[in-house]
Write a protein that holds these residues in place. Sequence first.
Motif, PDB file in Angstrom:
ATOM      1  N   LYS A  53      30.150  48.506  56.836  1.00 29.70           N
ATOM      2  CA  LYS A  53      31.437  47.842  57.072  1.00 29.70           C
ATOM      3  C   LYS A  53      32.455  48.183  55.986  1.00 29.70           C
ATOM      4  O   LYS A  53      33.650  48.284  56.252  1.00 29.70           O
ATOM      5  N   ASN A  54      31.984  48.415  54.759  1.00 39.73           N
ATOM      6  CA  ASN A  54      32.895  48.757  53.658  1.00 39.73           C
ATOM      7  C   ASN A  54      33.308  50.230  53.662  1.00 39.73           C
ATOM      8  O   ASN A  54      34.021  50.677  52.776  1.00 39.73           O
ATOM      9  N   GLY A  55      32.830  50.993  54.652  1.00 38.53           N
ATOM     10  CA  GLY A  55      33.203  52.406  54.761  1.00 38.53           C
ATOM     11  C   GLY A  55      32.223  53.373  54.138  1.00 38.53           C
ATOM     12  O   GLY A  55      32.394  54.585  54.261  1.00 38.53           O
ATOM     13  N   ASN A  56      31.188  52.876  53.455  1.00 39.54           N
ATOM     14  CA  ASN A  56      30.191  53.776  52.869  1.00 39.54           C
ATOM     15  C   ASN A  56      29.447  54.519  53.965  1.00 39.54           C
ATOM     16  O   ASN A  56      28.936  53.916  54.898  1.00 39.54           O
ATOM     17  N   GLU A  57      29.396  55.835  53.837  1.00 37.26           N
ATOM     18  CA  GLU A  57      28.619  56.661  54.761  1.00 37.26           C
ATOM     19  C   GLU A  57      27.185  56.693  54.251  1.00 37.26           C
ATOM     20  O   GLU A  57      26.950  56.892  53.063  1.00 37.26           O
ATOM     21  N   ILE A  58      26.231  56.501  55.159  1.00 36.95           N
ATOM     22  CA  ILE A  58      24.828  56.457  54.744  1.00 36.95           C
ATOM     23  C   ILE A  58      23.970  57.362  55.623  1.00 36.95           C
ATOM     24  O   ILE A  58      24.350  57.713  56.741  1.00 36.95           O
ATOM     25  N   VAL A  59      22.806  57.704  55.088  1.00 39.46           N
ATOM     26  CA  VAL A  59      21.813  58.474  55.825  1.00 39.46           C
ATOM     27  C   VAL A  59      20.445  57.854  55.547  1.00 39.46           C
ATOM     28  O   VAL A  59      20.203  57.325  54.459  1.00 39.46           O
ATOM     29  N   CYS A  60      19.581  57.901  56.552  1.00 37.02           N
ATOM     30  CA  CYS A  60      18.248  57.334  56.430  1.00 37.02           C
ATOM     31  C   CYS A  60      17.317  58.067  57.389  1.00 37.02           C
ATOM     32  O   CYS A  60      17.771  58.698  58.350  1.00 37.02           O
ATOM     33  N   ASN A  61      16.023  57.964  57.160  1.00 34.58           N
ATOM     34  CA  ASN A  61      15.057  58.589  58.060  1.00 34.58           C
ATOM     35  C   ASN A  61      14.280  57.548  58.866  1.00 34.58           C
ATOM     36  O   ASN A  61      13.277  57.862  59.480  1.00 34.58           O
ATOM     37  N   SER A  62      14.726  56.293  58.838  1.00 38.41           N
ATOM     38  CA  SER A  62      14.107  55.207  59.607  1.00 38.41           C
ATOM     39  C   SER A  62      15.150  54.598  60.535  1.00 38.41           C
ATOM     40  O   SER A  62      16.345  54.669  60.249  1.00 38.41           O
ATOM     41  N   PRO A  63      14.716  53.968  61.625  1.00 32.74           N
ATOM     42  CA  PRO A  63      15.673  53.304  62.513  1.00 32.74           C
ATOM     43  C   PRO A  63      16.505  52.269  61.748  1.00 32.74           C
ATOM     44  O   PRO A  63      15.997  51.588  60.863  1.00 32.74           O
ATOM     45  N   LEU A  64      17.784  52.194  62.084  1.00 38.45           N
ATOM     46  CA  LEU A  64      18.694  51.271  61.406  1.00 38.45           C
ATOM     47  C   LEU A  64      19.097  50.128  62.330  1.00 38.45           C
ATOM     48  O   LEU A  64      19.247  50.319  63.540  1.00 38.45           O
ATOM     49  N   TYR A  65      19.266  48.951  61.727  1.00 36.33           N
ATOM     50  CA  TYR A  65      19.692  47.758  62.459  1.00 36.33           C
ATOM     51  C   TYR A  65      20.919  47.186  61.759  1.00 36.33           C
ATOM     52  O   TYR A  65      20.962  47.115  60.527  1.00 36.33           O
ATOM     53  N   ARG A  66      21.902  46.764  62.560  1.00 32.09           N
ATOM     54  CA  ARG A  66      23.139  46.226  61.993  1.00 32.09           C
ATOM     55  C   ARG A  66      22.870  44.844  61.392  1.00 32.09           C
ATOM     56  O   ARG A  66      22.324  43.965  62.037  1.00 32.09           O
ATOM     57  N   ASP A  67      23.268  44.681  60.132  1.00 30.73           N
ATOM     58  CA  ASP A  67      23.190  43.393  59.458  1.00 30.73           C
ATOM     59  C   ASP A  67      24.629  42.878  59.328  1.00 30.73           C
ATOM     60  O   ASP A  67      25.527  43.403  59.957  1.00 30.73           O
ATOM     61  N   TYR A  68      24.885  41.921  58.477  1.00 30.79           N
ATOM     62  CA  TYR A  68      26.217  41.329  58.379  1.00 30.79           C
ATOM     63  C   TYR A  68      27.295  42.346  58.008  1.00 30.79           C
ATOM     64  O   TYR A  68      28.318  42.448  58.673  1.00 30.79           O
ATOM     65  N   ASN A  69      27.096  43.085  56.925  1.00 33.57           N
ATOM     66  CA  ASN A  69      28.096  44.042  56.454  1.00 33.57           C
ATOM     67  C   ASN A  69      27.558  45.450  56.263  1.00 33.57           C
ATOM     68  O   ASN A  69      28.263  46.320  55.789  1.00 33.57           O
ATOM     69  N   SER A  70      26.285  45.644  56.586  1.00 39.12           N
ATOM     70  CA  SER A  70      25.679  46.945  56.338  1.00 39.12           C
ATOM     71  C   SER A  70      24.527  47.167  57.314  1.00 39.12           C
ATOM     72  O   SER A  70      24.164  46.288  58.072  1.00 39.12           O
ATOM     73  N   TRP A  71      23.965  48.364  57.246  1.00 36.31           N
ATOM     74  CA  TRP A  71      22.807  48.707  58.059  1.00 36.31           C
ATOM     75  C   TRP A  71      21.557  48.495  57.230  1.00 36.31           C
ATOM     76  O   TRP A  71      21.563  48.668  56.020  1.00 36.31           O
ATOM     77  N   THR A  72      20.466  48.140  57.883  1.00 34.54           N
ATOM     78  CA  THR A  72      19.196  47.906  57.217  1.00 34.54           C
ATOM     79  C   THR A  72      18.074  48.472  58.094  1.00 34.54           C
ATOM     80  O   THR A  72      18.290  48.722  59.278  1.00 34.54           O
ATOM     81  N   ILE A  73      16.900  48.660  57.507  1.00 34.89           N
ATOM     82  CA  ILE A  73      15.776  49.140  58.311  1.00 34.89           C
ATOM     83  C   ILE A  73      14.946  47.986  58.857  1.00 34.89           C
ATOM     84  O   ILE A  73      14.011  48.202  59.605  1.00 34.89           O
ATOM     85  N   LEU A  74      15.286  46.749  58.472  1.00 31.29           N
ATOM     86  CA  LEU A  74      14.536  45.586  58.945  1.00 31.29           C
ATOM     87  C   LEU A  74      15.277  44.863  60.062  1.00 31.29           C
ATOM     88  O   LEU A  74      16.480  44.649  59.962  1.00 31.29           O
TER      89      LEU A  74
END
Length: 90
Positions: A20-41
């Motif tokens: 949400k703050n504009g940070n671009e991210i990369v991960c190798n696990s499925p991502l789930y939307r949290d309040y302001n960011s993505w998480t793997i949980l």
Amino acid sequence: MKLYPIYSLMNMTTIFAVNKNGNEIVCNSPLYRDYNSWTILTKEDKKIWCYEENGDPDDCIVILPKGTIKKLIGRDLTWEDEPVILEDKI
């Protein structure tokens, strides 16, 4: 804890998203939307995750320099967009 079949370990999955703050991210696990960011949980996983025993589950998420995602996938992403998944089978 999720268990994956051994054949899934042979797939190289890269997932791009924008917090949400504009940070671009990369991960190798499925991502789930949290309040302001993505998480793997998932929300259910967060209820039972033990940080003392298992550490921070989002350590696999890497913040990228701005503009990286556009260079790699050819378009911008925003918080409103779903993550983009790139798979390369070995």
